[in-house]
Write an enzyme that holds these catalytic residues in place. Structure first.
Site, PDB file in Angstrom:
ATOM      1  N   ASP A 184     -10.180  -4.222  -4.644  1.00 33.97           N
ATOM      2  CA  ASP A 184      -9.618  -3.023  -4.067  1.00 33.97           C
ATOM      3  C   ASP A 184      -9.546  -1.902  -4.931  1.00 33.97           C
ATOM      4  O   ASP A 184      -9.609  -1.910  -6.294  1.00 33.97           O
ATOM      5  CB  ASP A 184      -7.764  -3.720  -4.201  1.00 33.97           C
ATOM      6  CG  ASP A 184      -6.762  -2.396  -3.567  1.00 33.97           C
ATOM      7  OD1 ASP A 184      -7.443  -1.239  -2.927  1.00 33.97           O
ATOM      8  OD2 ASP A 184      -5.835  -2.782  -3.326  1.00 33.97           O
ATOM      9  N   SER A 232       0.761  -1.331  -0.081  1.00 33.16           N
ATOM     10  CA  SER A 232       0.025   0.133  -0.034  1.00 33.16           C
ATOM     11  C   SER A 232       0.824   1.369   0.027  1.00 33.16           C
ATOM     12  O   SER A 232       1.423   1.458  -0.901  1.00 33.16           O
ATOM     13  CB  SER A 232      -0.838   0.069   1.213  1.00 33.16           C
ATOM     14  OG  SER A 232      -2.015   0.921   0.882  1.00 33.16           O
ATOM     15  N   HIS A 284      -7.935  -5.034  -0.396  1.00 32.55           N
ATOM     16  CA  HIS A 284      -6.671  -4.329   0.117  1.00 32.55           C
ATOM     17  C   HIS A 284      -6.202  -4.694   1.351  1.00 32.55           C
ATOM     18  O   HIS A 284      -6.999  -5.171   2.377  1.00 32.55           O
ATOM     19  CB  HIS A 284      -7.318  -2.828   0.021  1.00 32.55           C
ATOM     20  CG  HIS A 284      -6.062  -1.988   0.280  1.00 32.55           C
ATOM     21  ND1 HIS A 284      -5.187  -1.709  -0.720  1.00 32.55           N
ATOM     22  CD2 HIS A 284      -5.603  -1.427   1.159  1.00 32.55           C
ATOM     23  CE1 HIS A 284      -4.306  -1.014  -0.309  1.00 32.55           C
ATOM     24  NE2 HIS A 284      -4.394  -0.605   1.044  1.00 32.55           N
TER      25      HIS A 284
END
Length: 291
Positions: A233, A158, A263
């Site tokens: 996501d 991320s 995610h």
């Protein structure tokens, strides 16, 4: 693109999302107080898993100009091995190396590498480009101070994936040594003014080179890349777009999409088999990269 699918992925994701949604909230806290409390929370082993007992860990200080970062080293062998610098997620404002110890420890054991997981500076106390500069400077520090075999890879999840990608761009542009591989897991690669972290991280200041990798003029000369995406996501589009640009600019890139999962799935390997599979895949990729 390679799709990894399994009938368990969807139901496991649904169950975890419900579990997370059912956690008690404190609406009386302002957003910054809530952030500070969240940073202090230790991960729940029932969903985050446990560190791999096969590895030895060591907490170290990374002394950089004007600041010191805390990092944890995961070693499976006393022999010098390639080093993997790994960056946790958390939207540039949260997260901690303790959140991802299943992944970092198991990648060290099964990938035959030494993993260094670092706590870079976070916004709003230290907004962009503080964290990006931390990651770039740590790459240089590792080459000089950590006992590896001279080979380095970088990766992250991320926001950590964004910092890994950005540090590679900075190294390329500065002419400093590049990692031999970058592993980007559902990274944040473009601007999103609607995201909760955007104002705290970017604010109204000028956005420096490397902070938004998808907006780089060229991606030529970057390291060969393993890209992981999740089917459920909102950042999937970033991974797909960056992969296309890397390939267009001649960078060998492999995109693996985990269908019907969420995610941050690498943070929850005890609850999500997609997370366990991805850790094994990353380890296998590093074995193939470094031999």
């Amino acid at each position: 693109m390679t799709i990894v699918d399994n009938p368990q992925f969807g139901p496991e994701t649904d169950a975890l999302l419900k579990r997370l949604a059912d956690l008690p909230a404190n609406p009386d806290l302002d957003p910054y107080q809530a952030l500070l409390l969240d940073r202090e929370d230790l991960p729940d082993p029932a969903i985050a898993g446990e560190p791999d007992p096969r590895v030895a860990t060591e907490d170290i200080s990374v002394d950089l100009p004007g600041r010191t970062l805390q990092a944890r080293v995961y070693r499976h062998s006393i022999r010098p091995r390639p080093i993997l610098l790994w960056l946790h997620g958390g939207g540039f404002v949260g997260g901690d190396l303790r959140d991802i110890e299943y992944a970092t420890s198991r990648i060290a054991a099964d990938g035959n590498v030494t993993v260094v997981s670092v706590n870079y500076r976070l916004a709003p106390e230290d907004p962009c480009p503080a964290g990006l500069q931390d990651v770039y400077d740590t790459l240089g520090w590792l080459r000089e101070h950590l006992h590896g075999d001279g080979r380095i890879a970088i990766g992250g999840q991320s926001a950590g994936g964004a910092l890994a990608a950005g540090a590679c761009l900075l190294a390329r542009d500065a002419g400093t040594p590049l990692p031999e591989r970058q592993i980007l897991c559902y990274p944040v690669l473009d601007l999103d003014p609607s995201a909760d972290w955007h104002e705290w991280y970017f604010g109204t200041r000028e956005i420096p080179a490397g902070a938004v990798p998808l907006q780089a003029a060229s991606l030529k000369g970057l390291p060969p890349t393993l890209m992981l995406a999740a089917g459920r996501d909102w950042l999937r589009a970033d991974a797909v777009a960056y992969t296309a640009r890397l390939e267009q600019d001649g960078v060998p890139t492999e995109l693996i999409e985990y269908a019907d999962t969420m995610h941050a799935f690498l943070n929850f390997p005890a609850a999500l088999s997609a997370g366990r599979h991805a850790v094994e895949l990353i380890a296998a990729d590093l074995r193939a990269t470094f031999g």
